[in-house]
Motif scaffolding. Sequence first.
Motif, PDB file in Angstrom:
ATOM      1  N   ARG A 153       0.845  -1.180   0.000  1.00  0.00           N
ATOM      2  CA  ARG A 153       0.000   0.000   0.000  1.00  0.00           C
ATOM      3  C   ARG A 153       0.886   1.237   0.000  1.00  0.00           C
ATOM      4  O   ARG A 153       1.993   1.228   0.575  1.00  0.00           O
ATOM      5  N   GLN A 154       0.397   2.291  -0.649  1.00  0.00           N
ATOM      6  CA  GLN A 154       1.150   3.530  -0.739  1.00  0.00           C
ATOM      7  C   GLN A 154       0.306   4.655  -0.181  1.00  0.00           C
ATOM      8  O   GLN A 154      -0.780   4.939  -0.677  1.00  0.00           O
ATOM      9  N   ASP A 155       0.822   5.295   0.854  1.00  0.00           N
ATOM     10  CA  ASP A 155       0.157   6.433   1.475  1.00  0.00           C
ATOM     11  C   ASP A 155       1.052   7.654   1.336  1.00  0.00           C
ATOM     12  O   ASP A 155       2.282   7.526   1.298  1.00  0.00           O
ATOM     13  N   PRO A 156       0.461   8.837   1.275  1.00  0.00           N
ATOM     14  CA  PRO A 156       1.251  10.060   1.064  1.00  0.00           C
ATOM     15  C   PRO A 156       2.367  10.214   2.089  1.00  0.00           C
ATOM     16  O   PRO A 156       2.138  10.070   3.285  1.00  0.00           O
ATOM     17  N   GLY A 157       3.577  10.485   1.592  1.00  0.00           N
ATOM     18  CA  GLY A 157       4.713  10.740   2.469  1.00  0.00           C
ATOM     19  C   GLY A 157       5.286   9.524   3.167  1.00  0.00           C
ATOM     20  O   GLY A 157       6.147   9.667   4.034  1.00  0.00           O
ATOM     21  N   MET A 158       4.833   8.316   2.788  1.00  0.00           N
ATOM     22  CA  MET A 158       5.299   7.131   3.517  1.00  0.00           C
ATOM     23  C   MET A 158       5.933   6.080   2.629  1.00  0.00           C
ATOM     24  O   MET A 158       6.298   5.027   3.111  1.00  0.00           O
ATOM     25  N   SER A 198      -6.180   4.123   0.320  1.00  0.00           N
ATOM     26  CA  SER A 198      -4.788   4.071  -0.095  1.00  0.00           C
ATOM     27  C   SER A 198      -4.722   3.684  -1.567  1.00  0.00           C
ATOM     28  O   SER A 198      -5.744   3.411  -2.201  1.00  0.00           O
ATOM     29  N   VAL A 199      -3.514   3.672  -2.099  1.00  0.00           N
ATOM     30  CA  VAL A 199      -3.279   3.089  -3.417  1.00  0.00           C
ATOM     31  C   VAL A 199      -2.570   1.760  -3.194  1.00  0.00           C
ATOM     32  O   VAL A 199      -1.550   1.704  -2.479  1.00  0.00           O
ATOM     33  N   GLY A 211       2.510  -3.615 -10.782  1.00  0.00           N
ATOM     34  CA  GLY A 211       1.319  -3.322 -11.543  1.00  0.00           C
ATOM     35  C   GLY A 211       0.988  -1.845 -11.491  1.00  0.00           C
ATOM     36  O   GLY A 211       1.667  -1.075 -10.807  1.00  0.00           O
ATOM     37  N   PRO A 212      -0.089  -1.426 -12.179  1.00  0.00           N
ATOM     38  CA  PRO A 212      -0.439  -0.001 -12.262  1.00  0.00           C
ATOM     39  C   PRO A 212      -1.134   0.549 -11.029  1.00  0.00           C
ATOM     40  O   PRO A 212      -1.300   1.756 -10.902  1.00  0.00           O
ATOM     41  N   GLY A 213      -1.577  -0.316 -10.136  1.00  0.00           N
ATOM     42  CA  GLY A 213      -2.188   0.145  -8.893  1.00  0.00           C
ATOM     43  C   GLY A 213      -3.705   0.167  -8.917  1.00  0.00           C
ATOM     44  O   GLY A 213      -4.334   0.251  -9.971  1.00  0.00           O
ATOM     45  N   THR A 214      -4.284   0.084  -7.714  1.00  0.00           N
ATOM     46  CA  THR A 214      -5.725   0.252  -7.488  1.00  0.00           C
ATOM     47  C   THR A 214      -5.899   1.365  -6.464  1.00  0.00           C
ATOM     48  O   THR A 214      -5.349   1.287  -5.365  1.00  0.00           O
ATOM     49  N   ARG A 215      -6.653   2.384  -6.849  1.00  0.00           N
ATOM     50  CA  ARG A 215      -6.896   3.511  -5.927  1.00  0.00           C
ATOM     51  C   ARG A 215      -8.192   3.246  -5.187  1.00  0.00           C
ATOM     52  O   ARG A 215      -9.263   3.216  -5.790  1.00  0.00           O
ATOM     53  N   LEU A 216      -8.101   3.021  -3.872  1.00  0.00           N
ATOM     54  CA  LEU A 216      -9.260   2.665  -3.048  1.00  0.00           C
ATOM     55  C   LEU A 216      -9.589   3.791  -2.083  1.00  0.00           C
ATOM     56  O   LEU A 216      -8.711   4.281  -1.373  1.00  0.00           O
ATOM     57  N   THR A 217     -10.863   4.160  -2.068  1.00  0.00           N
ATOM     58  CA  THR A 217     -11.348   5.144  -1.105  1.00  0.00           C
ATOM     59  C   THR A 217     -12.416   4.492  -0.256  1.00  0.00           C
ATOM     60  O   THR A 217     -13.347   3.878  -0.781  1.00  0.00           O
TER      61      THR A 217
END
Lengths: 114, 113
Positions: free
Chosen positions: A36-41, A87-88, A106-112
Amino acid sequence: NAGVTQTPKFQVLKTGQSMTLQCAQDMNHNSMYWYRQDPGMGLRLIYYSASEGTTDKGEVPNGYNVSRLNKREFSLRLESAAPSQTSVYFCASSLLATSTDTQYFGPGTRLTVL
Amino acid sequence: AQSVTQLDSHVSVSEGTPVLLRCNYSSSYSPSLFWYVQHPNKGLQLLLKYTSAATLVKGINGFEAEFKKSETSFHLTKPSAHMSDAAEYFCVVSEGGGNKLTFGTGTQLKVEL
């Protein structure tokens, strides 16, 4: 040769809903990963599968489950989504689970999660 | 335990000038080190990797990095920036079994005319 593919690209959930993120690779790789990718982390490892039939926890596994369906496919499930899981999500694969092996993303999944 | 520190969260350069993105690592063993690039709303692409062979590693698009064990550094450089280099760059370390990557927090590179 598509490399690593992920579905869906985008998803919006309500708190408490469940969903499964799908990942597939066509490179005949043995090892697969979910981040998972979170802003600034940067990216953080959720779960990985060193080979077909094995899965192990990464740095942030709470709230997630995984299934290595076969050599090609590795899914990530959120049983009861929470806003903190917004997260993405990236899936990756590598030929082997050694420190010298390159991981392909992979290109990622953007989950809200609302 | 392994860790990575990217010393600059944002770097801004003019097109045609050199690029330097700084990375320091901490590792208990002989690490493998990687630089990945992420363009907006895209996945990550490998730029280059160090796996205990030559300490100067050349990657794609004119980028290179030098592994300096004495300084625990793996800085990324490019002689001349291009507008298409504008992206986020991640320094990554891997050690031991399992190929578990530890990412730095990223450096956003801006390239101005």
